[in-house]
Design a protein around this motif. Structure first.
Motif, PDB file in Angstrom:
ATOM      1  N   ASN A 106       0.792  -1.235   0.000  1.00 13.48           N
ATOM      2  CA  ASN A 106       0.000   0.000   0.000  1.00 13.48           C
ATOM      3  C   ASN A 106       0.822   1.282   0.000  1.00 13.48           C
ATOM      4  OD1 ASN A 106      -2.683  -1.172   0.109  1.00 13.48           O
ATOM      5  ND2 ASN A 106      -2.237  -1.763   2.220  1.00 13.48           N
ATOM      6  N   ASP A 165       0.666   3.081  -3.490  1.00 13.12           N
ATOM      7  CA  ASP A 165      -0.719   3.453  -3.802  1.00 13.12           C
ATOM      8  C   ASP A 165      -1.177   4.622  -2.935  1.00 13.12           C
ATOM      9  OD1 ASP A 165      -0.873   1.470  -5.694  1.00 13.12           O
ATOM     10  OD2 ASP A 165      -1.819   0.008  -4.365  1.00 13.12           O
ATOM     11  N   ASP A 212       0.483   7.833  -4.266  1.00 13.54           N
ATOM     12  CA  ASP A 212      -0.159   8.295  -5.510  1.00 13.54           C
ATOM     13  C   ASP A 212      -1.504   8.955  -5.225  1.00 13.54           C
ATOM     14  OD1 ASP A 212       1.965   7.305  -6.938  1.00 13.54           O
ATOM     15  OD2 ASP A 212       0.989   5.395  -7.429  1.00 13.54           O
ATOM     16  N   GLU A 213      -2.258   8.382  -4.285  1.00 12.87           N
ATOM     17  CA  GLU A 213      -3.564   8.950  -3.934  1.00 12.87           C
ATOM     18  C   GLU A 213      -3.392  10.299  -3.241  1.00 12.87           C
ATOM     19  OE1 GLU A 213      -7.647   8.781  -4.228  1.00 12.87           O
ATOM     20  OE2 GLU A 213      -6.203   7.267  -4.952  1.00 12.87           O
ATOM     21  N   LYS A 233      -7.639  -1.411   0.544  1.00 14.41           N
ATOM     22  CA  LYS A 233      -7.412  -1.657  -0.873  1.00 14.41           C
ATOM     23  C   LYS A 233      -6.646  -2.962  -1.080  1.00 14.41           C
ATOM     24  CE  LYS A 233      -5.743   0.518  -5.104  1.00 14.41           C
ATOM     25  NZ  LYS A 233      -5.160   1.722  -5.731  1.00 14.41           N
TER      26      LYS A 233
END
Length: 310
Positions: free
Chosen positions: A16, A19, A22-23, A204
Protein backbone atom coordinates in the motif's frame (compact mmCIF):
# COMPACT_ATOMS: atom_id res chain seq x y z
CA UNK A 1 4.93 28.70 2.89
CA UNK A 2 2.92 26.92 5.53
CA UNK A 3 3.79 23.27 6.08
CA UNK A 4 1.56 20.27 6.71
CA UNK A 5 3.17 17.20 8.26
CA UNK A 6 1.47 13.98 7.13
CA UNK A 7 2.09 11.11 9.55
CA UNK A 8 1.55 7.61 8.19
CA UNK A 9 1.95 4.75 10.70
CA UNK A 10 2.49 1.46 8.88
CA UNK A 11 3.18 -2.14 9.79
CA UNK A 12 3.79 -4.64 6.98
CA UNK A 13 2.11 -2.37 4.41
CA UNK A 14 4.49 -2.98 1.48
CA UNK A 15 1.61 -3.30 -0.99
CA UNK A 16 0.00 0.00 0.00
CA UNK A 17 2.94 2.41 0.33
CA UNK A 18 3.07 3.49 -3.32
CA UNK A 19 -0.72 3.45 -3.80
CA UNK A 20 -1.16 5.70 -0.80
CA UNK A 21 1.48 8.13 -2.07
CA UNK A 22 -0.16 8.30 -5.51
CA UNK A 23 -3.56 8.95 -3.93
CA UNK A 24 -2.11 11.65 -1.70
CA UNK A 25 -0.48 13.40 -4.67
CA UNK A 26 -3.92 14.01 -6.13
CA UNK A 27 -4.38 16.70 -3.46
CA UNK A 28 -1.04 18.38 -4.25
CA UNK A 29 -2.54 20.90 -6.66
CA UNK A 30 -4.96 22.22 -4.03
CA UNK A 31 -2.21 22.88 -1.51
CA UNK A 32 0.07 24.54 -4.09
CA UNK A 33 -2.78 26.92 -4.95
CA UNK A 34 -3.04 27.83 -1.26
CA UNK A 35 0.74 28.23 -0.86
CA UNK A 36 1.06 25.17 1.37
CA UNK A 37 3.79 22.53 1.22
CA UNK A 38 3.82 19.18 2.99
CA UNK A 39 6.12 16.49 4.31
CA UNK A 40 5.20 12.81 4.49
CA UNK A 41 6.50 10.89 7.51
CA UNK A 42 6.15 7.12 7.14
CA UNK A 43 6.60 5.46 10.54
CA UNK A 44 7.44 1.79 10.09
CA UNK A 45 6.46 0.01 13.29
CA UNK A 46 9.04 -2.76 12.99
CA UNK A 47 7.74 -3.97 9.63
CA UNK A 48 9.08 -7.35 8.51
CA UNK A 49 8.20 -7.09 4.82
CA UNK A 50 9.40 -4.61 2.17
CA UNK A 51 7.70 -1.55 3.71
CA UNK A 52 10.99 0.22 4.47
CA UNK A 53 12.38 -0.47 0.98
CA UNK A 54 9.26 0.97 -0.66
CA UNK A 55 9.51 4.14 1.42
CA UNK A 56 13.19 4.52 0.50
CA UNK A 57 12.28 4.27 -3.19
CA UNK A 58 9.81 7.11 -2.75
CA UNK A 59 12.41 9.18 -0.89
CA UNK A 60 14.78 8.88 -3.83
CA UNK A 61 12.23 10.58 -6.08
CA UNK A 62 10.64 12.94 -3.56
CA UNK A 63 12.69 14.45 -0.72
CA UNK A 64 9.50 15.36 1.12
CA UNK A 65 9.13 11.67 2.00
CA UNK A 66 10.71 10.76 5.35
CA UNK A 67 11.13 7.46 7.15
CA UNK A 68 11.20 6.50 10.81
CA UNK A 69 11.93 2.79 11.25
CA UNK A 70 11.50 1.26 14.71
CA UNK A 71 13.87 -1.38 16.07
CA UNK A 72 10.85 -3.64 16.68
CA UNK A 73 7.06 -3.52 16.79
CA UNK A 74 6.08 -1.02 19.51
CA UNK A 75 2.43 -0.61 18.45
CA UNK A 76 0.47 2.00 16.55
CA UNK A 77 0.25 4.33 19.55
CA UNK A 78 4.04 4.55 19.67
CA UNK A 79 4.15 5.16 15.90
CA UNK A 80 1.66 8.03 16.23
CA UNK A 81 3.66 9.58 19.06
CA UNK A 82 6.93 9.29 17.13
CA UNK A 83 5.39 10.93 14.08
CA UNK A 84 4.04 13.81 16.17
CA UNK A 85 7.45 14.32 17.79
CA UNK A 86 9.27 14.42 14.44
CA UNK A 87 6.69 16.60 12.67
CA UNK A 88 7.68 20.18 11.86
CA UNK A 89 4.50 21.42 10.20
CA UNK A 90 2.20 24.27 11.14
CA UNK A 91 -0.50 21.61 10.79
CA UNK A 92 -0.26 17.87 11.34
CA UNK A 93 -2.48 15.12 9.97
CA UNK A 94 -2.47 11.39 10.72
CA UNK A 95 -3.92 8.75 8.44
CA UNK A 96 -3.45 5.08 7.63
CA UNK A 97 -1.80 4.03 4.40
CA UNK A 98 -4.36 1.27 3.68
CA UNK A 99 -6.57 3.98 2.08
CA UNK A 100 -9.39 3.46 4.56
CA UNK A 101 -8.73 7.10 5.45
CA UNK A 102 -9.35 8.92 2.13
CA UNK A 103 -6.68 11.60 1.43
CA UNK A 104 -9.26 13.36 -0.77
CA UNK A 105 -10.81 14.77 2.42
CA UNK A 106 -7.68 16.76 3.28
CA UNK A 107 -8.62 19.98 1.40
CA UNK A 108 -11.99 20.11 3.18
CA UNK A 109 -10.34 19.47 6.55
CA UNK A 110 -7.78 22.20 5.91
CA UNK A 111 -10.56 24.63 5.00
CA UNK A 112 -12.36 24.15 8.31
CA UNK A 113 -9.20 24.94 10.29
CA UNK A 114 -8.07 27.94 8.22
CA UNK A 115 -11.46 29.50 7.47
CA UNK A 116 -13.58 28.49 10.47
CA UNK A 117 -10.98 28.60 13.23
CA UNK A 118 -11.17 24.99 14.43
CA UNK A 119 -8.18 23.56 16.28
CA UNK A 120 -8.66 20.11 14.78
CA UNK A 121 -10.81 18.36 12.22
CA UNK A 122 -11.49 14.70 12.98
CA UNK A 123 -13.27 11.94 11.07
CA UNK A 124 -15.70 9.23 12.12
CA UNK A 125 -17.27 6.31 10.28
CA UNK A 126 -21.05 6.26 10.12
CA UNK A 127 -21.11 2.68 8.82
CA UNK A 128 -19.00 -0.42 9.43
CA UNK A 129 -19.55 -2.01 6.06
CA UNK A 130 -17.15 -4.88 5.44
CA UNK A 131 -16.49 -5.63 9.11
CA UNK A 132 -17.59 -8.89 10.75
CA UNK A 133 -20.94 -8.28 12.53
CA UNK A 134 -19.60 -9.55 15.86
CA UNK A 135 -16.71 -7.09 15.71
CA UNK A 136 -19.03 -4.18 14.89
CA UNK A 137 -21.34 -5.15 17.75
CA UNK A 138 -18.58 -5.18 20.37
CA UNK A 139 -17.07 -1.95 18.98
CA UNK A 140 -20.37 -0.12 19.51
CA UNK A 141 -20.74 -1.61 22.99
CA UNK A 142 -17.23 -0.41 23.83
CA UNK A 143 -17.96 3.20 22.87
CA UNK A 144 -21.22 3.11 24.77
CA UNK A 145 -19.52 1.68 27.85
CA UNK A 146 -16.50 3.97 27.95
CA UNK A 147 -18.59 7.12 27.48
CA UNK A 148 -20.69 6.09 30.48
CA UNK A 149 -17.60 5.43 32.58
CA UNK A 150 -15.32 8.29 31.52
CA UNK A 151 -15.64 12.06 31.64
CA UNK A 152 -13.62 12.27 28.42
CA UNK A 153 -15.86 12.00 25.35
CA UNK A 154 -14.78 9.36 22.85
CA UNK A 155 -16.90 9.53 19.71
CA UNK A 156 -18.33 6.29 18.31
CA UNK A 157 -16.65 5.37 15.05
CA UNK A 158 -13.83 7.89 15.55
CA UNK A 159 -10.79 7.34 13.36
CA UNK A 160 -7.21 8.40 14.03
CA UNK A 161 -7.52 10.41 10.78
CA UNK A 162 -7.31 13.97 12.09
CA UNK A 163 -5.84 17.31 11.01
CA UNK A 164 -4.53 19.41 13.90
CA UNK A 165 -2.94 22.79 14.55
CA UNK A 166 0.52 22.98 16.03
CA UNK A 167 -0.93 24.12 19.37
CA UNK A 168 -3.13 21.01 19.47
CA UNK A 169 -0.15 18.76 18.67
CA UNK A 170 2.04 20.37 21.34
CA UNK A 171 -0.72 19.73 23.90
CA UNK A 172 -0.75 16.03 22.94
CA UNK A 173 3.05 15.80 23.13
CA UNK A 174 2.98 17.28 26.63
CA UNK A 175 1.25 14.05 27.74
CA UNK A 176 4.28 11.77 27.91
CA UNK A 177 2.54 8.75 29.45
CA UNK A 178 3.81 5.31 28.42
CA UNK A 179 0.38 3.67 28.17
CA UNK A 180 -1.20 5.73 25.41
CA UNK A 181 -4.76 5.73 24.09
CA UNK A 182 -4.87 8.44 21.44
CA UNK A 183 -8.65 8.55 21.00
CA UNK A 184 -8.95 9.46 24.66
CA UNK A 185 -5.99 11.85 24.61
CA UNK A 186 -7.50 13.80 21.71
CA UNK A 187 -10.65 14.32 23.73
CA UNK A 188 -8.89 15.05 27.02
CA UNK A 189 -6.77 17.97 25.74
CA UNK A 190 -9.93 19.79 24.67
CA UNK A 191 -9.87 22.52 21.97
CA UNK A 192 -12.54 22.94 19.32
CA UNK A 193 -13.00 19.99 16.98
CA UNK A 194 -15.01 19.65 13.79
CA UNK A 195 -16.27 16.13 13.02
CA UNK A 196 -16.58 14.91 9.44
CA UNK A 197 -18.54 11.76 8.70
CA UNK A 198 -17.88 9.25 5.94
CA UNK A 199 -18.90 5.72 5.10
CA UNK A 200 -16.50 2.92 5.87
CA UNK A 201 -14.00 2.12 3.12
CA UNK A 202 -12.48 -1.34 2.94
CA UNK A 203 -8.74 -1.84 2.66
CA UNK A 204 -7.41 -1.66 -0.87
CA UNK A 205 -4.80 -4.38 -0.38
CA UNK A 206 -3.60 -6.69 2.38
CA UNK A 207 -5.29 -7.70 5.61
CA UNK A 208 -5.93 -5.75 8.79
CA UNK A 209 -3.38 -6.17 11.58
CA UNK A 210 -6.07 -5.66 14.21
CA UNK A 211 -7.46 -9.01 15.28
CA UNK A 212 -10.48 -9.25 17.59
CA UNK A 213 -8.19 -10.10 20.51
CA UNK A 214 -5.90 -7.09 19.87
CA UNK A 215 -8.91 -4.79 19.68
CA UNK A 216 -10.24 -6.26 22.92
CA UNK A 217 -6.96 -5.58 24.74
CA UNK A 218 -6.84 -2.09 23.20
CA UNK A 219 -10.35 -1.44 24.52
CA UNK A 220 -9.29 -2.51 28.02
CA UNK A 221 -6.31 -0.14 27.81
CA UNK A 222 -8.67 2.69 26.85
CA UNK A 223 -11.04 2.05 29.74
CA UNK A 224 -8.23 1.82 32.28
CA UNK A 225 -6.46 4.91 30.89
CA UNK A 226 -9.48 7.20 31.05
CA UNK A 227 -11.70 5.85 33.81
CA UNK A 228 -11.39 4.82 37.44
CA UNK A 229 -14.97 3.52 37.49
CA UNK A 230 -13.86 -0.16 37.45
CA UNK A 231 -12.05 0.43 40.76
CA UNK A 232 -15.15 2.03 42.25
CA UNK A 233 -17.25 -0.81 40.85
CA UNK A 234 -15.06 -3.46 42.46
CA UNK A 235 -15.24 -1.62 45.80
CA UNK A 236 -19.04 -1.40 45.65
CA UNK A 237 -19.22 -5.05 44.66
CA UNK A 238 -17.07 -5.94 47.67
CA UNK A 239 -19.37 -4.01 50.05
CA UNK A 240 -22.47 -5.68 48.58
CA UNK A 241 -21.06 -9.17 49.01
CA UNK A 242 -19.90 -8.40 52.56
CA UNK A 243 -23.47 -7.39 53.35
CA UNK A 244 -24.83 -10.56 51.72
CA UNK A 245 -22.32 -12.65 53.67
CA UNK A 246 -23.51 -11.13 56.95
CA UNK A 247 -27.14 -11.81 56.00
CA UNK A 248 -26.29 -15.43 55.13
CA UNK A 249 -24.49 -15.88 58.47
CA UNK A 250 -27.55 -14.60 60.35
CA UNK A 251 -29.86 -16.89 58.31
CA UNK A 252 -27.57 -19.86 59.01
CA UNK A 253 -27.56 -19.18 62.78
CA UNK A 254 -31.35 -18.80 62.91
CA UNK A 255 -31.78 -21.97 60.86
CA UNK A 256 -29.41 -23.84 63.16
CA UNK A 257 -31.28 -22.72 66.30
CA UNK A 258 -34.70 -23.39 64.82
CA UNK A 259 -34.12 -26.64 62.92
CA UNK A 260 -30.75 -28.03 63.89
CA UNK A 261 -29.84 -29.75 60.61
CA UNK A 262 -26.03 -29.49 60.97
CA UNK A 263 -24.97 -31.39 57.84
CA UNK A 264 -27.28 -30.23 55.05
CA UNK A 265 -26.63 -27.28 52.76
CA UNK A 266 -23.27 -28.32 51.30
CA UNK A 267 -24.28 -27.67 47.65
CA UNK A 268 -25.49 -24.16 48.45
CA UNK A 269 -22.37 -23.53 50.54
CA UNK A 270 -20.08 -24.57 47.70
CA UNK A 271 -22.02 -22.33 45.29
CA UNK A 272 -21.74 -19.35 47.63
CA UNK A 273 -18.01 -19.88 48.21
CA UNK A 274 -17.40 -20.24 44.46
CA UNK A 275 -19.40 -17.09 43.69
CA UNK A 276 -17.69 -14.96 46.33
CA UNK A 277 -14.26 -16.28 45.32
CA UNK A 278 -15.01 -15.48 41.69
CA UNK A 279 -16.01 -11.92 42.58
CA UNK A 280 -12.85 -11.50 44.64
CA UNK A 281 -10.66 -12.69 41.77
CA UNK A 282 -12.54 -10.41 39.36
CA UNK A 283 -11.98 -7.37 41.59
CA UNK A 284 -8.36 -8.37 42.15
CA UNK A 285 -7.91 -8.56 38.37
CA UNK A 286 -9.21 -5.01 37.97
CA UNK A 287 -6.79 -3.73 40.61
CA UNK A 288 -4.01 -5.73 38.92
CA UNK A 289 -4.65 -4.03 35.59
CA UNK A 290 -4.27 -0.59 37.13
CA UNK A 291 -1.21 -1.72 39.07
CA UNK A 292 0.43 -3.12 35.92
CA UNK A 293 -0.07 0.18 34.09
CA UNK A 294 1.42 2.06 37.04
CA UNK A 295 4.37 -0.35 37.06
CA UNK A 296 5.08 0.34 33.38
CA UNK A 297 4.79 4.11 33.89
CA UNK A 298 7.26 4.31 36.79
CA UNK A 299 9.91 2.31 34.89
CA UNK A 300 10.20 5.28 32.49
CA UNK A 301 11.13 3.16 29.48
CA UNK A 302 11.15 4.93 26.10
CA UNK A 303 7.89 4.74 24.17
CA UNK A 304 9.82 3.65 21.06
CA UNK A 305 13.37 3.08 19.79
CA UNK A 306 14.41 4.23 16.32
CA UNK A 307 16.59 1.90 14.28
CA UNK A 308 16.83 4.07 11.16
CA UNK A 309 15.68 7.55 10.21
CA UNK A 310 15.73 9.29 6.85
Amino acid sequence: MELISIIVPCYNEEENIKDFYDELMKTERFFKEHDVDFEIIYVSDGSKDGTVSEVKKLHETDERVHLINFSRNFGKEAAIYAGLQKSKGDYVVMLDCDLQDPPAMLPEMYGYIVNDGYDSVATRRVTRKGEPPIRSFFARRFYSLINRMSKTEIVDGARDYRLMTRQFVDAILSMEEYNRFSKGIFGWVGFSTKWLEFENIERKKGETKWSFWKLFLYAIDGIIAFSTVPLAFSSILGVVFCFLAIVLIIVTIIRKIAFGDPTSGWPSLVCIISLVSGVQLFCLGIVGQYLSKTYLEVKKRPIYIVKEEI
